[in-house]
Enzyme design. Structure first.
Site, PDB file in Angstrom:
ATOM      1  N   VAL A 120     -44.159  20.817   2.751  1.00 50.95           N
ATOM      2  CA  VAL A 120     -44.346  22.042   1.966  1.00 50.95           C
ATOM      3  C   VAL A 120     -43.494  23.082   2.697  1.00 50.95           C
ATOM      4  O   VAL A 120     -43.895  23.586   3.749  1.00 50.95           O
ATOM      5  CB  VAL A 120     -45.833  22.442   1.886  1.00 50.95           C
ATOM      6  CG1 VAL A 120     -45.997  23.751   1.138  1.00 50.95           C
ATOM      7  CG2 VAL A 120     -46.638  21.329   1.225  1.00 50.95           C
ATOM      8  N   PRO A 121     -42.302  23.362   2.180  1.00 53.62           N
ATOM      9  CA  PRO A 121     -41.237  24.010   2.955  1.00 53.62           C
ATOM     10  C   PRO A 121     -41.387  25.515   3.197  1.00 53.62           C
ATOM     11  O   PRO A 121     -40.604  26.332   2.701  1.00 53.62           O
ATOM     12  CB  PRO A 121     -39.986  23.707   2.127  1.00 53.62           C
ATOM     13  CG  PRO A 121     -40.490  23.633   0.723  1.00 53.62           C
ATOM     14  CD  PRO A 121     -41.862  23.008   0.827  1.00 53.62           C
ATOM     15  N   CYS A 122     -42.335  25.871   4.030  1.00 57.14           N
ATOM     16  CA  CYS A 122     -42.515  27.283   4.378  1.00 57.14           C
ATOM     17  C   CYS A 122     -41.353  27.824   5.211  1.00 57.14           C
ATOM     18  O   CYS A 122     -41.175  29.034   5.304  1.00 57.14           O
ATOM     19  CB  CYS A 122     -43.849  27.497   5.084  1.00 57.14           C
ATOM     20  SG  CYS A 122     -44.111  26.450   6.517  1.00 57.14           S
ATOM     21  N   HIS A 123     -40.541  26.941   5.791  1.00 63.38           N
ATOM     22  CA  HIS A 123     -39.385  27.397   6.562  1.00 63.38           C
ATOM     23  C   HIS A 123     -38.333  28.064   5.680  1.00 63.38           C
ATOM     24  O   HIS A 123     -37.469  28.764   6.191  1.00 63.38           O
ATOM     25  CB  HIS A 123     -38.765  26.227   7.344  1.00 63.38           C
ATOM     26  CG  HIS A 123     -38.252  25.121   6.488  1.00 63.38           C
ATOM     27  ND1 HIS A 123     -39.087  24.138   5.989  1.00 63.38           N
ATOM     28  CD2 HIS A 123     -37.007  24.846   6.034  1.00 63.38           C
ATOM     29  CE1 HIS A 123     -38.352  23.294   5.263  1.00 63.38           C
ATOM     30  NE2 HIS A 123     -37.093  23.702   5.273  1.00 63.38           N
TER      31      HIS A 123
END
Length: 155
Positions: A120-123
């Site tokens: 889950v690409p919070c970056h």
């Protein structure tokens, strides 16, 4: 009962947790109760997908995930999965996408609580100034991930 796998990546050790047939956590570093070679097919699939991501050949994860959080956090986490590979948005932009344009700080807190970073690409969420800010794996790690995606999205 949760099962975990520990493996090394270009950004250091990662621990991935499976609970009842879904990935429920990804942690930076080694958790003491994680095995280097867990035997579950799902944990092996998650490791394979993460390795493919780091090699630049995977842009979207397909392993099943399960996240638990508030209604707001769930909206934020769903919106994170809509940010395309190699692209970034600001916390303010993410707040608008989840229908709470004045909640950039709350979006940041939900981002911080993301139990499954990378998958889950919070970056992909950055500061309004365009710089990487706040990341569980560290700002340096966030920069590495953004550069990896930027380089591979040009291919």
């Amino acid at each position: 009962m949760p099962q975990k796998i520990l493996f090394d990546t270009p950004i250091g050790a990662l621990t991935v947790t499976e609970t009842d047939g879904a990935i429920t956590a990804l942690a930076f570093g080694a958790e003491t109760d994680a095995a280097r070679n867990a035997e579950t097919p799902l944990l092996r699939a998650a490791e394979a997908e993460l390795r493919a991501y780091f090699s630049g050949t995977l842009r979207e994860f397909s392993v099943p995930i399960r996240m638990v959080g508030s209604e707001f956090s769930m909206r934020v986490w769903a919106a994170l999965r809509e940010i395309p590979y190699g692209q970034t948005i600001s916390y303010g932009e993410l707040a608008v996408r989840v229908g709470s344009p004045k909640a950039a700080r709350a979006v940041g807190m939900a981002n911080h609580r993301n139990p499954i970073p990378l998958i889950v690409p919070c970056h992909r969420v950055i500061g309004a100034n365009g710089k990487p800010v706040g990341y569980a794996g560290g700002i340096g790690t966030k920069a590495i991930l953004l550069n990896l995606e930027r380089e591979n999205s040009a291919l």
